[in-house]
Scaffold this active site. Structure first.
Site, PDB file in Angstrom:
ATOM      1  CB  VAL A  65       7.527-108.144 -19.788  1.00  0.00           C
ATOM      2  CG1 VAL A  65       6.168-108.733 -20.145  1.00  0.00           C
ATOM      3  CG2 VAL A  65       8.636-109.066 -20.277  1.00  0.00           C
ATOM      4  CB  THR A 119      11.131-114.525 -12.366  1.00  0.00           C
ATOM      5  OG1 THR A 119      11.090-114.548 -13.801  1.00  0.00           O
ATOM      6  CG2 THR A 119       9.728-114.427 -11.823  1.00  0.00           C
ATOM      7  CB  THR A 151       9.373-116.640 -17.184  1.00  0.00           C
ATOM      8  OG1 THR A 151       9.070-115.946 -18.398  1.00  0.00           O
ATOM      9  CG2 THR A 151       9.709-118.079 -17.508  1.00  0.00           C
ATOM     10  CD  GLU A 187       7.991-112.259 -22.127  1.00  0.00           C
ATOM     11  OE1 GLU A 187       7.995-111.887 -23.308  1.00  0.00           O
ATOM     12  OE2 GLU A 187       9.025-112.449 -21.463  1.00  0.00           O
ATOM     13  CG  PHE A 188       5.821-116.440 -26.743  1.00  0.00           C
ATOM     14  CD1 PHE A 188       6.544-117.477 -26.187  1.00  0.00           C
ATOM     15  CD2 PHE A 188       4.437-116.508 -26.733  1.00  0.00           C
ATOM     16  CE1 PHE A 188       5.899-118.580 -25.624  1.00  0.00           C
ATOM     17  CE2 PHE A 188       3.786-117.607 -26.183  1.00  0.00           C
ATOM     18  CZ  PHE A 188       4.515-118.648 -25.620  1.00  0.00           C
ATOM     19  CD  GLU A 223      15.686-107.384 -23.288  1.00  0.00           C
ATOM     20  OE1 GLU A 223      16.706-106.730 -23.519  1.00  0.00           O
ATOM     21  OE2 GLU A 223      15.537-108.088 -22.273  1.00  0.00           O
ATOM     22  N   GLY A 248      22.916-114.721 -25.350  1.00  0.00           N
ATOM     23  CA  GLY A 248      23.041-114.047 -24.061  1.00  0.00           C
ATOM     24  C   GLY A 248      21.666-113.537 -23.684  1.00  0.00           C
ATOM     25  CB  CYS A 250      14.960-114.835 -21.770  1.00  0.00           C
ATOM     26  SG  CYS A 250      14.257-113.212 -21.512  1.00  0.00           S
ATOM     27  CE  LYS A 296      17.080-108.918 -28.841  1.00  0.00           C
ATOM     28  NZ  LYS A 296      15.946-109.692 -29.303  1.00  0.00           N
TER      29      LYS A 296
HETATM   30  C1  UGA Z   1      13.924-114.410 -26.109  1.00  0.00           C
HETATM   31  C2  UGA Z   1      12.869-115.088 -26.983  1.00  0.00           C
HETATM   32  O1  UGA Z   1      13.237-114.973 -28.366  1.00  0.00           O
HETATM   33  C3  UGA Z   1      11.504-114.457 -26.774  1.00  0.00           C
HETATM   34  O2  UGA Z   1      10.514-115.149 -27.536  1.00  0.00           O
HETATM   35  C4  UGA Z   1      11.151-114.544 -25.276  1.00  0.00           C
HETATM   36  O3  UGA Z   1       9.916-113.917 -25.005  1.00  0.00           O
HETATM   37  C5  UGA Z   1      12.235-113.840 -24.469  1.00  0.00           C
HETATM   38  O4  UGA Z   1      13.501-114.481 -24.733  1.00  0.00           O
HETATM   39  C6  UGA Z   1      11.881-113.945 -23.009  1.00  0.00           C
HETATM   40  O5  UGA Z   1      11.818-115.066 -22.491  1.00  0.00           O
HETATM   41  O6  UGA Z   1      11.564-112.920 -22.395  1.00  0.00           O
HETATM   42  P1  UGA Z   1      15.371-112.154 -26.258  1.00  0.00           P
HETATM   43  O7  UGA Z   1      16.183-112.760 -25.138  1.00  0.00           O
HETATM   44  O8  UGA Z   1      14.902-110.753 -26.149  1.00  0.00           O
HETATM   45  O9  UGA Z   1      14.051-113.056 -26.522  1.00  0.00           O
HETATM   46  O10 UGA Z   1      16.273-112.198 -27.567  1.00  0.00           O
HETATM   47  P2  UGA Z   1      16.471-113.171 -28.820  1.00  0.00           P
HETATM   48  O11 UGA Z   1      16.211-112.410 -30.044  1.00  0.00           O
HETATM   49  O12 UGA Z   1      15.732-114.436 -28.664  1.00  0.00           O
HETATM   50  O13 UGA Z   1      18.038-113.449 -28.750  1.00  0.00           O
HETATM   51  C7  UGA Z   1      18.626-114.156 -27.650  1.00  0.00           C
HETATM   52  C8  UGA Z   1      20.105-114.359 -27.881  1.00  0.00           C
HETATM   53  O14 UGA Z   1      20.332-115.333 -28.905  1.00  0.00           O
HETATM   54  C9  UGA Z   1      20.858-113.104 -28.329  1.00  0.00           C
HETATM   55  O15 UGA Z   1      22.083-113.028 -27.621  1.00  0.00           O
HETATM   56  C10 UGA Z   1      21.120-113.327 -29.799  1.00  0.00           C
HETATM   57  O16 UGA Z   1      22.275-112.686 -30.252  1.00  0.00           O
HETATM   58  C11 UGA Z   1      21.270-114.843 -29.840  1.00  0.00           C
HETATM   59  N1  UGA Z   1      20.978-115.426 -31.166  1.00  0.00           N
HETATM   60  C12 UGA Z   1      19.737-115.343 -31.692  1.00  0.00           C
HETATM   61  C13 UGA Z   1      21.974-116.118 -31.842  1.00  0.00           C
HETATM   62  O17 UGA Z   1      23.125-116.245 -31.365  1.00  0.00           O
HETATM   63  N2  UGA Z   1      21.681-116.685 -33.054  1.00  0.00           N
HETATM   64  C14 UGA Z   1      20.443-116.608 -33.597  1.00  0.00           C
HETATM   65  O18 UGA Z   1      20.239-117.155 -34.717  1.00  0.00           O
HETATM   66  C15 UGA Z   1      19.451-115.909 -32.909  1.00  0.00           C
END
Ligand code: UGA
Length: 460
Positions: A17, A92, A127, A160-161, A164, A278, A281, A341
């Site tokens: 971040v 965190t 967070t 933050e939103f 990655e 996974g 977060c 991912k």
């Molecule tokens: C997530 C949130 O999307 C962000 O908004 C937030 O800022 C961040 O956590 C955080 O708290 O720092 P991130 O963990 O980088 O972001 O990744 P995501 O794109 O949200 O994906 C999370 C997981 O969900 C991945 O393993 C992905 O493969 C899975 N996923 C996502 C699914 O299984 N299906 C979906 O439709 C979307």
């Protein structure tokens, strides 16, 4: 020229971040000092490159350093002297009883307090548990230099939103910016830091993509972060539960998700069924929010269900392999993808870890390929291949766990010619099932009208 109304920004903590915040704040015109106490990481950042993979980040780092607007240091005094807005971005990690471990936040707060000689606004992007703003304030107060007034600083929450893999774009083109605090001047100061992004007035800004600014109190802002992640995680678990039902009734969850997603009340985003979420977060934040509920005597029913369904996906995938390969012992299984991912080298809480461990424990011979990840600390003996085609040689089953673009479009005829068996398990529902079948392979998705895995057994 620096951005009007803000006399320098510092960013404490240069992880996933903080580095993005520092590089992007410099890109929109601020003078930024990033703080990193790990000397190895600091040296890399000072040379203009990050120590992790994030698309577009290194170019921004280099541009910032070359323009003279961005620098990195391990010296809090220097960073505090050169800034009036301080973004707190230390990590965190999960702590005890589901609550995040705030050791790094506490240490950073103390270093900030000791180096505070003039008015500052402290912005929490880490967070932190709801209510942390108050605790952070007293931690900083307790170490302020003797000649400094207690009201020399104010704490504003700014969750933050960033995702990655698309964090640079998410920072520069957000849908909303949330600021929480009772001190209006401090909130306005942070809003001024974001002005070029709010107005999209920086070079490359998109005028019709102006984000909404939400201002509120601190606890609400902190809760917004947890609620956002918990909702997204629950949405994924919801579609994964539907996916399992689809297997029993011979329906295709990809088509179900597409059709329900056309309803704008539902929306198509975050409805990809598969092996589940996974990353660092979702698991941590859902657990932290559930722990907050429990601490107040509330039973977090939906949050607990979302977690259980997510664990169950990993289990379900292993059961599918068990069902087809019987016995798993001695079977050669090729895992495509290790990162949690695509477009990241992060493997924290990656489904691949749990699945590789479970398969290995059951006697399977597991190998893997990932475009970026070559080894995982949790799996020191896992063998990795240099490319997907070498990986599938003599495999009984090929399993997709991360939907990297280069893996979606494999030449399945080539793959079929190299395999010993014919099973393809699409843990992300990302393959074109007809192309897999045309190559003479057996396609097994997650909820795509395929044979259901045998009934639940919550052994792990
Ligand atoms: C997530 C949130 O999307 C962000 O908004 C937030 O800022 C961040 O956590 C955080 O708290 O720092 P991130 O963990 O980088 O972001 O990744 P995501 O794109 O949200 O994906 C999370 C997981 O969900 C991945 O393993 C992905 O493969 C899975 N996923 C996502 C699914 O299984 N299906 C979906 O439709 C979307």
């Amino acid at each position: 020229m620096a951005v009007q109304g803000v006399n320098g920004i510092s960013v404490i903590g240069s992880g996933y971040v903080g580095t993005v915040v520092a590089a992007c704040m410099a890109a929109v015109g601020h003078d930024v000092v990033g703080v990193e106490i790990n000397q190895e990481k600091l040296a890399k950042l000072q040379s203009g490159s990050s120590y992790f993979y994030e698309p577009g980040l290194d170019a921004r780092l280099r541009a910032g350093i070359e323009s003279g607007r961005l620098s990195f240091t391990d010296d809090f005094e220097e960073a505090m002297a050169k800034s009036e807005v301080v973004f707190l971005c230390v990590d965190t990690p999960p702590g005890e009883n589901g609550h995040p471990d705030v050791t790094s936040v506490t240490a950073a707060a103390k270093s900030i307090g000791k180096a505070m000689h003039s008015p500052h606004v402290i912005v929490t992007k880490s967070t932190v548990p709801v209510g942390s703003g108050n605790w952070l304030t007293s931690t900083i107060e307790s170490v302020l230099p003797d000649d400094v007034d207690l009201d020399v600083f104010s704490v504003v929450s700014n969750p933050e939103f960033l995702r990655e893999g698309s964090a640079v774009n998410d920072f520069l083109y957000p849908e909303r910016i949330v600021l929480g605090g009772d001190d209006l001047d401090a909130v306005n100061k942070v809003a001024a830091s974001y002005r070029p992004i709010l107005d999209q007035s920086f070079p490359g800004g998109t005028i019709d993509a102006k984000p909404t600014l939400v201002t509120t109190d601190r606890s609400t802002a902190e809760t917004i972060k947890y609620a956002a992640n918990a909702f997204l995680a629950t949405k994924i678990s919801f579609i994964n539960e539907i996916a399992e039902i689809c297997e029993w009734v011979d329906a295709d969850v990809n088509e179900v998700a597409h059709a329900i997603g056309l309803d704008s009340r539902i929306s198509a985003k975050f409805l990809n069924a598969g092996v589940g979420w996974g990353g660092s977060c979702f698991g941590k934040d859902v657990e932290a929010l559930a722990a907050t509920a429990r601490a107040h005597g509330q039973e977090p029913l939906i949050l607990e269900a979302a977690q259980r369904v997510n664990q169950h996906q990993r289990h379900r995938l292993v059961r599918k392999l068990q069902q087809h390969l019987r016995p798993l012992r001695g079977s050669r299984i090729a895992l495509l993808g290790l990162a949690f991912k695509p477009n990241t080298d992060d493997t924290r809480d990656a489904p691949a870890i749990t699945i590789a461990q479970a398969l290995t424990e059951r006697g399977a011979i597991v190998r893997a390929y990932d475009p970026l990840v070559k080894q995982i600390p949790e799996l020191p003996n896992l063998q990795t291949a240099t490319d997907p085609y070498t990986l599938v040689e003599q495999a009984d089953a090929v399993v997709l766990l991360t939907e990297w673009d280069e893996l979606r479009d494999l030449d399945f005829i080539d793959v079929a010619g190299r395999m010993r068996g014919n099973l393809v398990v699409d843990g992300r529902n990302a393959f074109d099932a007809s192309r897999v079948r045309e190559a003479g392979l057996l396609y097994e998705g997650m909820g795509r009208g395929s044979v259901p895995a045998p009934p639940r057994d919550e052994v792990w």
